[in-house]
Design an enzyme around this catalytic site. Sequence first.
Site, PDB file in Angstrom:
ATOM      1  N   TYR A  35       0.960  -1.317   0.411  1.00 47.76           N
ATOM      2  CA  TYR A  35       0.157  -0.140  -0.353  1.00 47.76           C
ATOM      3  C   TYR A  35       0.576   1.463   0.042  1.00 47.76           C
ATOM      4  O   TYR A  35       0.538   2.489  -0.856  1.00 47.76           O
ATOM      5  CB  TYR A  35      -0.832   0.268   1.060  1.00 47.76           C
ATOM      6  N   LYS A 122     -28.172   3.927  19.214  1.00 47.56           N
ATOM      7  CA  LYS A 122     -27.942   5.011  19.204  1.00 47.56           C
ATOM      8  C   LYS A 122     -27.032   5.185  19.617  1.00 47.56           C
ATOM      9  O   LYS A 122     -26.414   5.274  20.442  1.00 47.56           O
ATOM     10  CB  LYS A 122     -28.998   5.532  20.107  1.00 47.56           C
ATOM     11  N   CYS A 423       3.601  25.481  38.654  1.00 43.42           N
ATOM     12  CA  CYS A 423       4.037  26.465  39.494  1.00 43.42           C
ATOM     13  C   CYS A 423       5.479  26.517  38.569  1.00 43.42           C
ATOM     14  O   CYS A 423       5.927  24.793  37.455  1.00 43.42           O
ATOM     15  CB  CYS A 423       4.426  25.761  40.227  1.00 43.42           C
TER      16      CYS A 423
END
Length: 664
Positions: A35, A122, A423
């Site tokens: 690829y 959902k 700090c």
Amino acid sequence: MDNKLEKMKELVEELNQYAYEYYVLDNPSISDKEYDLKYDELVILEKKTEVTLPYSPTQRVGDKILGEFSKYTHKGRLWSLDKAQNMEQLIEWHNRNLKVIEQYNSMSEDKLPELRYIVTKKFDGLTVNCTYDENGILIKSATRGTGIIGEDITAQIKTIKTVPLKIKNNHVIEVHGEAIMTKTAFEEYNKAAQVPLKNLRNGAAGALRNLDIKETARRNLSAFFYDVGYNEGPEFKSYREMMNFIKNMGLPQDKYIKECTNMEEVEKEIEYIESIRGELDYDIDGAVIVVDDIKTREILGYTIKFPKWAIAYKFEAKEITTKLLDVEWNVGRSGRVTPTALLEPVELGGVTVKRATLNNMDDIKRKNVKLGAKVLVRRSNDVIPEIMGVVEESLEESKEIQAPDRCPYCNSHLVQNGVHYYCENTLSCKPQMVKSIVHFASREAMNIAGFSEKTAEQLFEKLDIKSIADLYKIKKEELLTLEKFKDKKSQNLIDAIQNSKNCDLASFIYALGIPNVGKKTANDLVMKFKTLESIKNTTIEQLVEVPDVGEIVAKSIYDFFEDEKVISNIEELLNLGVKPYYEEERIDENPFMDKTIVVTGSLNNYSRGEIKDKLQSLGAKVSSSVSKNTDYVLVGEKPGSKYEKAIELGVKVINEEEFSNKIK
């Protein structure tokens, strides 16, 4: 020129198909190396021709930072869904549908079919609308917004590898889906994040609302599509037909789609979805029930807000209200001082919640959070609960939260940088130093065995260890003065510290604690630049070329190595004998190379992190879910549902002993 353009088109089509097989089907037909070679060839051709096709995979991740979000008017409205909290409300909705259908059929010769529902999950993500033109090219993506007008997030959506940039369709369509962040992506992102994400939904929403496209890509979002909201092509006769069209277009779609003919079946499916909720690699907050027949939908119609032919069944919320008692300020290893809410104890999702996240003072002011007020607390994905807002009626007797001006531990003056307070006393502020030492010694960093936070606290308080370099100066006699340190334990720690001197470069880079740099980014930096010297001297322009490194991370790395104290500490470590090395990774042939493996149950010889590292070192892909594309399921003691799924699908199951024998 024409030959080059034809070759480009051919490569784009091939690469998009390979991406679909890899990311959507989870069934790659070529190796990553093959690829990459084709992708590199395409990049070279695009540079030579100065032409880039709009659906080229090279367009997925841009280097640009957008100036602002522009508005987009949806061609078809994106409706909200009415909600049912229990079965009684769902049955009422069903009965209303029956009544309308009965009335219509009594007055019309063209009868509506028997009522049939489709049940789906959902998703708890962000609704997106993708527009494909008459050539099948993705030309626009937008948020829901008002349902009529949304915001253009085309560049952001293109970073989602499962979303096709071109489909085989010759009509303009708008497809609705949900952009989500998986639990796997969430965990990977938080390993490297200076500011960890609090929950999956915010992770997805924040990514799509980010103008830095590379930063969006780092979130590694996914998507599921479930509706065609606008269609200039042939009309669909049923929702099933619409879902098949979506699937055939190569758009990612959840496999769970159930057909029901009565409410008993619907209830059974809802119970099933809720039962698997915790096993999923993403968040859901309910089930969606829709009428299948499109003509029946048209007859049922709409209210001002909702379609009458669809409803969402909401699961029990992971939110509750309680009283904010106080705010505690804590210091991290970067020196950032962050607020934590101390709450009146309350039960939420089976857990007693006493503390919750308050991100910063801007967050506190935006949500109007005050001491003594009733606050809305959400617990999502089993992470630390977060305060989402306040109950307005409770603000009358509340008090403002004051921003600190001094470090709560060392009393140094704090410095404000953006929305955060810091700090800067890095030498004697205990939490900073202790957490820095613990991080440096951790397994993924220098891997100093037997090192704990308790040990780090003693080293800081009693041996005056004020830098990571000081670790390599500790003597055994000094350790013997510490609590619970006898001869053997002291010698073991000395040996572990000395053994850590020979470490791989990626672990050393990660151990340094560069803001926004996790182990993956450290590995990517080393693969790109090869040496510590090259990494130290790199530019921001070079850094953004590293995969998943955006402007923010690049600046963090660049600024880190510009700090003279950092360079001095690194040189001291090297002078003390620390020798970071880099070796090109070579993987010998083995039975697990290029195989997809799922692990379930407890193993005797590996922790979950160790077995993942081991499998990846063998060239295997470790997946979190079992599918027909899984090659092996490695089973330990007390395996979960993944084992049953493997048996059901006929996937090869091996135990730990068989695994060990195969890699001898």
